[in-house]
Write a protein that holds these residues in place. Structure first.
Motif, PDB file in Angstrom:
ATOM      1  N   MET A   6       0.831  -1.201   0.000  1.00 33.27           N
ATOM      2  CA  MET A   6       0.000   0.000   0.000  1.00 33.27           C
ATOM      3  C   MET A   6       0.866   1.253   0.000  1.00 33.27           C
ATOM      4  O   MET A   6       0.561   2.239  -0.682  1.00 33.27           O
ATOM      5  CB  MET A   6      -0.937  -0.014   1.211  1.00 33.27           C
ATOM      6  N   ALA A   7       1.979   1.215   0.749  1.00 33.04           N
ATOM      7  CA  ALA A   7       2.887   2.360   0.790  1.00 33.04           C
ATOM      8  C   ALA A   7       3.481   2.635  -0.584  1.00 33.04           C
ATOM      9  O   ALA A   7       3.630   3.801  -0.986  1.00 33.04           O
ATOM     10  CB  ALA A   7       4.005   2.102   1.802  1.00 33.04           C
ATOM     11  N   GLU A   8       3.805   1.585  -1.333  1.00 33.35           N
ATOM     12  CA  GLU A   8       4.345   1.757  -2.682  1.00 33.35           C
ATOM     13  C   GLU A   8       3.297   2.389  -3.601  1.00 33.35           C
ATOM     14  O   GLU A   8       3.617   3.291  -4.396  1.00 33.35           O
ATOM     15  CB  GLU A   8       4.801   0.403  -3.239  1.00 33.35           C
ATOM     16  N   MET A   9       2.057   1.932  -3.502  1.00 34.49           N
ATOM     17  CA  MET A   9       0.987   2.501  -4.322  1.00 34.49           C
ATOM     18  C   MET A   9       0.770   3.973  -3.996  1.00 34.49           C
ATOM     19  O   MET A   9       0.588   4.814  -4.896  1.00 34.49           O
ATOM     20  CB  MET A   9      -0.308   1.712  -4.106  1.00 34.49           C
ATOM     21  N   ILE A  10       0.804   4.301  -2.709  1.00 37.37           N
ATOM     22  CA  ILE A  10       0.622   5.700  -2.287  1.00 37.37           C
ATOM     23  C   ILE A  10       1.774   6.555  -2.800  1.00 37.37           C
ATOM     24  O   ILE A  10       1.574   7.685  -3.266  1.00 37.37           O
ATOM     25  CB  ILE A  10       0.515   5.774  -0.755  1.00 37.37           C
ATOM     26  N   LYS A  11       2.990   6.025  -2.717  1.00 38.65           N
ATOM     27  CA  LYS A  11       4.157   6.771  -3.210  1.00 38.65           C
ATOM     28  C   LYS A  11       4.030   7.068  -4.698  1.00 38.65           C
ATOM     29  O   LYS A  11       4.301   8.193  -5.149  1.00 38.65           O
ATOM     30  CB  LYS A  11       5.432   5.968  -2.938  1.00 38.65           C
ATOM     31  N   MET A  12       3.613   6.059  -5.474  1.00 38.53           N
ATOM     32  CA  MET A  12       3.518   6.231  -6.920  1.00 38.53           C
ATOM     33  C   MET A  12       2.403   7.215  -7.302  1.00 38.53           C
ATOM     34  O   MET A  12       2.541   7.968  -8.264  1.00 38.53           O
ATOM     35  CB  MET A  12       3.257   4.881  -7.592  1.00 38.53           C
ATOM     36  N   LYS A  13       1.312   7.243  -6.528  1.00 38.32           N
ATOM     37  CA  LYS A  13       0.154   8.059  -6.905  1.00 38.32           C
ATOM     38  C   LYS A  13       0.189   9.455  -6.304  1.00 38.32           C
ATOM     39  O   LYS A  13      -0.182  10.440  -6.956  1.00 38.32           O
ATOM     40  CB  LYS A  13      -1.132   7.336  -6.489  1.00 38.32           C
ATOM     41  N   TYR A  14       0.663   9.561  -5.049  1.00 40.70           N
ATOM     42  CA  TYR A  14       0.580  10.848  -4.353  1.00 40.70           C
ATOM     43  C   TYR A  14       1.941  11.395  -3.919  1.00 40.70           C
ATOM     44  O   TYR A  14       2.005  12.482  -3.340  1.00 40.70           O
ATOM     45  CB  TYR A  14      -0.299  10.716  -3.107  1.00 40.70           C
ATOM     46  N   GLY A  15       3.007  10.670  -4.167  1.00 37.90           N
ATOM     47  CA  GLY A  15       4.319  11.074  -3.677  1.00 37.90           C
ATOM     48  C   GLY A  15       4.793  12.400  -4.239  1.00 37.90           C
ATOM     49  O   GLY A  15       4.569  12.717  -5.413  1.00 37.90           O
ATOM     50  N   CYS A  16       5.454  13.192  -3.398  1.00 35.82           N
ATOM     51  CA  CYS A  16       6.062  14.460  -3.810  1.00 35.82           C
ATOM     52  C   CYS A  16       7.332  14.634  -2.987  1.00 35.82           C
ATOM     53  O   CYS A  16       7.333  14.434  -1.768  1.00 35.82           O
ATOM     54  CB  CYS A  16       5.107  15.624  -3.574  1.00 35.82           C
ATOM     55  N   ALA A  17       8.420  14.973  -3.663  1.00 38.98           N
ATOM     56  CA  ALA A  17       9.719  14.988  -2.998  1.00 38.98           C
ATOM     57  C   ALA A  17       9.923  16.205  -2.100  1.00 38.98           C
ATOM     58  O   ALA A  17      10.807  16.182  -1.244  1.00 38.98           O
ATOM     59  CB  ALA A  17      10.839  14.919  -4.040  1.00 38.98           C
ATOM     60  N   LEU A  18       9.143  17.263  -2.271  1.00 45.55           N
ATOM     61  CA  LEU A  18       9.318  18.478  -1.478  1.00 45.55           C
ATOM     62  C   LEU A  18       8.000  18.906  -0.854  1.00 45.55           C
ATOM     63  O   LEU A  18       6.952  18.901  -1.509  1.00 45.55           O
ATOM     64  CB  LEU A  18       9.865  19.616  -2.339  1.00 45.55           C
ATOM     65  N   ILE A  19       8.063  19.324   0.398  1.00 43.15           N
ATOM     66  CA  ILE A  19       6.872  19.776   1.104  1.00 43.15           C
ATOM     67  C   ILE A  19       6.292  21.022   0.438  1.00 43.15           C
ATOM     68  O   ILE A  19       5.075  21.154   0.270  1.00 43.15           O
ATOM     69  CB  ILE A  19       7.207  20.072   2.585  1.00 43.15           C
ATOM     70  N   GLU A  20       7.168  21.936   0.013  1.00 43.65           N
ATOM     71  CA  GLU A  20       6.709  23.217  -0.538  1.00 43.65           C
ATOM     72  C   GLU A  20       5.968  23.051  -1.856  1.00 43.65           C
ATOM     73  O   GLU A  20       5.210  23.950  -2.253  1.00 43.65           O
ATOM     74  CB  GLU A  20       7.899  24.150  -0.732  1.00 43.65           C
ATOM     75  N   GLU A  21       6.149  21.930  -2.533  1.00 44.33           N
ATOM     76  CA  GLU A  21       5.461  21.716  -3.801  1.00 44.33           C
ATOM     77  C   GLU A  21       4.292  20.746  -3.687  1.00 44.33           C
ATOM     78  O   GLU A  21       3.650  20.420  -4.691  1.00 44.33           O
ATOM     79  CB  GLU A  21       6.452  21.219  -4.855  1.00 44.33           C
ATOM     80  N   SER A  22       4.017  20.268  -2.482  1.00 43.09           N
ATOM     81  CA  SER A  22       2.890  19.353  -2.276  1.00 43.09           C
ATOM     82  C   SER A  22       1.607  20.152  -2.055  1.00 43.09           C
ATOM     83  O   SER A  22       1.648  21.357  -1.779  1.00 43.09           O
ATOM     84  CB  SER A  22       3.159  18.436  -1.086  1.00 43.09           C
ATOM     85  N   GLU A  23       0.459  19.489  -2.189  1.00 47.17           N
ATOM     86  CA  GLU A  23      -0.836  20.154  -2.115  1.00 47.17           C
ATOM     87  C   GLU A  23      -1.616  19.647  -0.912  1.00 47.17           C
ATOM     88  O   GLU A  23      -1.852  18.442  -0.761  1.00 47.17           O
ATOM     89  CB  GLU A  23      -1.636  19.904  -3.390  1.00 47.17           C
ATOM     90  N   ALA A  24      -2.037  20.584  -0.056  1.00 46.12           N
ATOM     91  CA  ALA A  24      -2.755  20.227   1.165  1.00 46.12           C
ATOM     92  C   ALA A  24      -4.161  19.716   0.886  1.00 46.12           C
ATOM     93  O   ALA A  24      -4.722  18.951   1.676  1.00 46.12           O
ATOM     94  CB  ALA A  24      -2.825  21.435   2.104  1.00 46.12           C
ATOM     95  N   ASP A  25      -4.737  20.134  -0.271  1.00 43.79           N
ATOM     96  CA  ASP A  25      -6.111  19.727  -0.553  1.00 43.79           C
ATOM     97  C   ASP A  25      -6.191  18.372  -1.265  1.00 43.79           C
ATOM     98  O   ASP A  25      -7.292  17.900  -1.560  1.00 43.79           O
ATOM     99  CB  ASP A  25      -6.823  20.786  -1.381  1.00 43.79           C
ATOM    100  N   GLN A  26      -5.056  17.758  -1.521  1.00 42.79           N
ATOM    101  CA  GLN A  26      -5.059  16.424  -2.139  1.00 42.79           C
ATOM    102  C   GLN A  26      -5.048  15.387  -1.019  1.00 42.79           C
ATOM    103  O   GLN A  26      -4.050  15.187  -0.337  1.00 42.79           O
ATOM    104  CB  GLN A  26      -3.857  16.237  -3.066  1.00 42.79           C
TER     105      GLN A  26
END
Length: 417
Positions: free
Chosen positions: A251-271
């Protein structure tokens, strides 16, 4: 080679085994088939279970065969790992032709002479990469074929590997009912696609960030000067996600592939996404920002370790910077994270072929380019004769006379001119 010849590459990685079929059409390559399978029996780039690895190879090859409708009999196989070593060597021969014109036989003989070196019993030669040729003392020659001379010399890099690792790899391919057309060092294959001539000349670090291991290769003055493998990769990020979110590794691998982002500043809080928790029947909701808080520290650590290893290998000041490839670098914001940590020019290399525009295919496509380059020069290149097609349509397997892989391997040598 005729216009309908087929070359097949086999890239055996920690997370995936990929078989890529390239069709040679008037000197150019068309990727006509790709087969992939989940890799079993591989840990951190090393074979730990032969039977599982064989099954993964068969699955990937069968997938590629069904896509194109041919039977694959021969493959080029990539090899890497921390057991790979480089050693400088020098070879000298007298030109054999009466007219003193240097032929391919003379080039082969001088390369064989360079391979006469002392090695520990547990190691053997995988290939040889010429740095330069010398004809009667004249230096800086890349291809002496057709030149006139009496004395031919070569300065070369000998690629060696641990016998156990090499023979286990060959054994897996042989048990999958395939013949090995050639063993190709993964870094040398990748550079065919990932690096330009100028980048190899100025000095560049080629970094392949895979699932279980990261392979680093330093190129300077057009030659491979150092290589190393670190036991880190995308699996570490997956493991962190599994622990941080308290969920299963799959499940962690699936989450990484679908929602992963390498930087906090470029991630989206509403996702948002929900995660099934270990030891509970309930699910908990997380945001991409929560996930990035887990991923970013590990990504930065990976690039810090890569930078330290490049400096250790003598690549502290590289005009060409870093070129990244491998499946792990596909994660969003990975390039920005690398630029922030490495503080130099960084880019991601992607093969420019339909169907394989993905950094994880760089090794496989590079091996096909490598085989084409060898065939174009009309010579062997760590392989059986390049004019022998890797697969033909409607060719029954029973009619193929198999030559012992270990016997063939003794006669292979690699040339990069």
């Amino acid at each position: 080679m005729s216009s309908n010849d087929i070359i097949v590459s086999l890239d055996i990685g920690t997370s995936k085994v990929r078989a890529i079929i390239g069709e040679l059409n008037n000197g150019s390559i068309n990727i006509v088939g790709v087969g992939s399978a989940d890799s079993q029996g591989i840990r951190k780039g090393a074979i730990v279970d032969i039977d599982q690895t064989v099954q993964s190879i068969r699955s990937a090859v069968d997938h590629a065969e069904r896509m194109v409708g041919i039977e694959i009999t021969n493959v080029y196989v990539g090899i890497s790992g921390n057991h790979i070593g480089l050693q400088s060597s020098h070879g000298v021969v007298a030109v054999s032709n009466e007219d003193r014109e240097i032929g391919y036989e003379d080039i082969d003989r001088v390369l064989q002479a360079a391979k006469v070196i002392a090695l520990p019993p547990e190691r053997e030669i995988i290939g040889i990469v010429p740095k330069q040729f010398l004809v009667d003392g004249l230096e800086g020659i890349h291809d002496p074929h057709g030149m006139i001379g009496v004395r031919l010399e070569v300065e070369a890099t000998i690629i060696t590997g641990a016998k156990t690792a090499v023979h286990n790899l060959l054994r897996c391919v042989e048990k999958a009912d395939l013949e090995v057309s050639g063993l190709v060092l993964s870094s040398l294959a990748s550079c065919q696609i990932a690096l330009s001539r100028d980048e190899k000349a100025m000095g560049t670090a080629l970094v392949d960030v895979g699932a279980g291991a990261t392979t680093i290769a330093i190129f300077k003055n057009g030659n491979l000067t150092a290589t190393s493998t670190l036991p880190i990769g995308g699996e570490y990020i997956t493991n962190d996600i599994s622990i941080g979110l308290r969920t299963q590794t799959e499940m962690a691998e699936m989450i990484k592939m679908k929602y992963g982002c390498a930087l906090i500043e470029e991630s989206e809080a509403d996702q948002k996404f929900k995660v099934p928790r270990l030891g509970s029947n309930s699910e908990k909701e997380f945001s991409q920002v929560d996930l990035a808080n887990i991923v970013e520290p590990r990504v930065c650590e990976i690039f810090e370790l890569i930078q330290a290893e490049v400096h250790r290998l003598g690549g502290k000041e590289l005009a060409g910077g870093y070129v990244l490839t491998g499946g792990t670098v596909m994660m969003p914001a990975m390039l920005t994270a690398a630029q922030q940590v490495l503080q130099t020019s960084v880019r991601i290399a992607v093969p420019d072929y339909i169907g394989v525009r993905d950094p994880s295919y760089t090794n496989g496509v590079g091996m096909i380019q490598y085989a084409l380059k060898s065939a174009a020069k009309g010579k062997s290149s760590n392989s059986a004769p390049a004019s022998a097609p890797a697969a033909k349509k409607a060719k029954p397997a029973a009619s193929k006379q198999k030559q012992g892989v270990m016997e063939k391997f003794k006669n292979w040598f690699s040339e990069f001119i």
